[in-house]
Write a protein that holds these residues in place. Structure first.
Motif, mmCIF file in Angstrom:
data_model
loop_
_atom_site.group_PDB
_atom_site.id
_atom_site.type_symbol
_atom_site.label_atom_id
_atom_site.label_comp_id
_atom_site.label_asym_id
_atom_site.label_seq_id
_atom_site.Cartn_x
_atom_site.Cartn_y
_atom_site.Cartn_z
ATOM 1 N N ILE A 24 0.840 -1.200 0.000
ATOM 2 C CA ILE A 24 0.000 0.000 0.000
ATOM 3 C C ILE A 24 0.875 1.250 0.000
ATOM 4 O O ILE A 24 0.665 2.180 -0.783
ATOM 5 C CB ILE A 24 -0.941 0.003 1.219
ATOM 6 N N ALA A 25 1.875 1.284 0.883
ATOM 7 C CA ALA A 25 2.744 2.451 0.998
ATOM 8 C C ALA A 25 3.498 2.695 -0.306
ATOM 9 O O ALA A 25 3.616 3.840 -0.777
ATOM 10 C CB ALA A 25 3.726 2.264 2.149
ATOM 11 N N SER A 26 4.013 1.624 -0.901
ATOM 12 C CA SER A 26 4.748 1.759 -2.159
ATOM 13 C C SER A 26 3.839 2.249 -3.280
ATOM 14 O O SER A 26 4.232 3.120 -4.077
ATOM 15 C CB SER A 26 5.364 0.408 -2.535
ATOM 16 N N THR A 27 2.618 1.718 -3.322
ATOM 17 C CA THR A 27 1.670 2.112 -4.368
ATOM 18 C C THR A 27 1.298 3.577 -4.246
ATOM 19 O O THR A 27 1.294 4.326 -5.236
ATOM 20 C CB THR A 27 0.402 1.241 -4.288
ATOM 21 N N VAL A 28 0.985 4.022 -3.024
ATOM 22 C CA VAL A 28 0.608 5.415 -2.806
ATOM 23 C C VAL A 28 1.758 6.349 -3.171
ATOM 24 O O VAL A 28 1.557 7.397 -3.799
ATOM 25 C CB VAL A 28 0.164 5.628 -1.347
ATOM 26 N N ALA A 29 2.982 5.972 -2.802
ATOM 27 C CA ALA A 29 4.143 6.806 -3.122
ATOM 28 C C ALA A 29 4.319 6.938 -4.636
ATOM 29 O O ALA A 29 4.582 8.042 -5.145
ATOM 30 C CB ALA A 29 5.399 6.213 -2.490
ATOM 31 N N ASP A 30 4.176 5.823 -5.344
ATOM 32 C CA ASP A 30 4.312 5.862 -6.807
ATOM 33 C C ASP A 30 3.236 6.732 -7.443
ATOM 34 O O ASP A 30 3.500 7.489 -8.386
ATOM 35 C CB ASP A 30 4.233 4.440 -7.378
ATOM 36 N N LEU A 31 2.011 6.616 -6.936
ATOM 37 C CA LEU A 31 0.910 7.389 -7.499
ATOM 38 C C LEU A 31 1.058 8.878 -7.212
ATOM 39 O O LEU A 31 0.732 9.727 -8.060
ATOM 40 C CB LEU A 31 -0.425 6.861 -6.959
ATOM 41 N N ARG A 32 1.526 9.196 -6.027
ATOM 42 C CA ARG A 32 1.758 10.610 -5.699
ATOM 43 C C ARG A 32 2.826 11.199 -6.635
ATOM 44 O O ARG A 32 2.699 12.338 -7.111
ATOM 45 C CB ARG A 32 2.203 10.752 -4.238
ATOM 46 N N ALA A 33 3.879 10.431 -6.888
ATOM 47 C CA ALA A 33 4.936 10.894 -7.779
ATOM 48 C C ALA A 33 4.389 11.111 -9.189
ATOM 49 O O ALA A 33 4.755 12.076 -9.876
ATOM 50 C CB ALA A 33 6.077 9.878 -7.798
ATOM 51 N N HIS A 34 3.500 10.216 -9.606
ATOM 52 C CA HIS A 34 2.894 10.357 -10.930
ATOM 53 C C HIS A 34 2.077 11.646 -11.015
ATOM 54 O O HIS A 34 2.149 12.369 -12.028
ATOM 55 C CB HIS A 34 2.003 9.154 -11.219
ATOM 56 N N LEU A 35 1.310 11.960 -9.978
ATOM 57 C CA LEU A 35 0.505 13.181 -9.983
ATOM 58 C C LEU A 35 1.391 14.431 -10.003
ATOM 59 O O LEU A 35 1.040 15.435 -10.636
ATOM 60 C CB LEU A 35 -0.416 13.209 -8.761
#
Length: 246
Positions: A24-35
Motif C-alpha cells: 500500500i505504501a509503495s503504491t501510494v508513493a508511486d501514485l503521488r509521484a505520478h501526480l
C-alpha cells in the motif's frame, strides 16, 4: 476532494482487500509521484478511490497464494431469475469469470479475497455493445460474458459500497446449480408435457418439430421482453423531456 483525502480512502480500500501495508505504501508513493509529474488531480487521473483500489489490489490473489486454492463453481438460471441470483451469489463472494457455451455462469472465489461482487445485465446487440461499454467502463464495470442478446457486467462491490463491499466470512459453496423462477419452472413443465406427448403420438419427426416450436417460443419471449424494456425507457425519456438513447 483533496489529494490527501483521496489517498487515505485508497489506502483504506486496499486494506479492506487485504493488500499488505508495504505494498500500500509503495503504491501510494508511486501514485503521488505520478501526480506530481502530470499536475493532474487524483480523482480526475485515477477515478473514484474505491473503484481504483479494486483494480489495483482487489481482483487478484494476494502474493504467494496458489491459484489452485480458489474455489470453482458453475451454475445457471433462467432470464427471469438471473439478475436476482447474480446479486445473491455476488454477495457471497462469487466472481463470474465467463459464460460457457450453454449459458452457464463460470465462477471462482479465492480464499482471503473476501470481496462482494455486483452485476448488471444489458442488451448488447450490434452497435449497442460499443455504446454500453463506453458508458459502463468508466464506472468500473467489466464485461464478463454474453448470452443471446445480453451482456453481463461485473465490478467489486467496494466500487459503490466502500468497506461494506468486504466479506468477513465465506458461505459454503451452494449444492444447487440450477435456479429457475416460477415462470421458468412453469415453462419447463409445459415443455416436458408437450415433449412426452409428442414422442408418444408423433414420433421422432414430431418431437423435432416441437423443439423448433419451443425455440420460436423462447425467441418470442426474449423479443417481447426487449420491446417492453425499450418502451419503458422511451416513456421515461418522454416524461423527462430528453430523447432516448439509440
Amino acid at each position: 476532494m483533496t489529494t490527501d483525502t483521496y489517498f487515505e480512502e485508497l489506502a483504506e480500500a486496499l486494506r479492506t482487500a487485504e493488500v499488505p501495508e508495504e505494498q500500500i505504501a509503495s503504491t501510494v508513493a508511486d501514485l503521488r509521484a505520478h501526480l506530481t509529474e502530470t499536475g493532474t488531480a487524483a480523482e480526475e487521473e485515477f477515478g473514484p478511490a474505491a473503484a481504483f483500489a479494486a483494480q489495483l489490489g482487489g481482483v487478484v490473489p494476494p502474493p504467494g497464494e496458489p491459484e489452485e486454492a480458489a474455489e470453482s463453481w458453475t451454475w445457471t438460471a433462467d432470464l427471469f431469475n438471473d439478475r436476482r441470483m447474480l446479486a445473491v451469489h455476488g454477495d457471497q463472494g462469487w466472481e463470474v469469470e465467463s459464460l460457457d457455451s450453454v449459458g452457464r455462469f463460470v465462477c471462482r472465489r479465492a480464499p482471503g479475497q473476501a470481496l462482494r461482487w455486483e452485476y448488471r445485465r444489458e442488451v448488447v446487440r450490434g452497435r449497442r455493445k460499443d455504446q454500453v461499454l463506453a458508458e459502463l467502463s468508466p464506472e468500473g464495470w467489466e464485461l464478463c460474458g454474453e448470452w443471446m442478446v445480453y451482456g453481463y457486467f461485473k465490478r467489486p462491490k467496494a466500487a459503490s459500497a466502500g468497506p461494506a463491499g468486504a466479506l468477513d466470512t465465506l458461505p459454503a459453496t451452494p449444492a444447487q446449480w440450477l435456479f429457475l423462477s416460477r415462470r421458468g419452472k412453469a415453462l419447463l413443465g409445459v415443455w416436458m408435457m408437450m415433449s412426452a406427448a409428442a414422442c408418444l403420438t408423433l414420433g421422432l419427426p414430431g418431437y423435432v418439430m416441437l423443439l423448433m416450436g419451443l425455440g420460436a417460443l423462447v425467441s418470442g419471449l426474449v423479443t417481447s421482453k426487449l420491446e417492453t424494456e425499450r418502451g419503458r425507457v422511451a416513456a421515461e425519456h418522454a416524461t423527462e423531456g430528453t430523447p432516448p438513447k439509440s
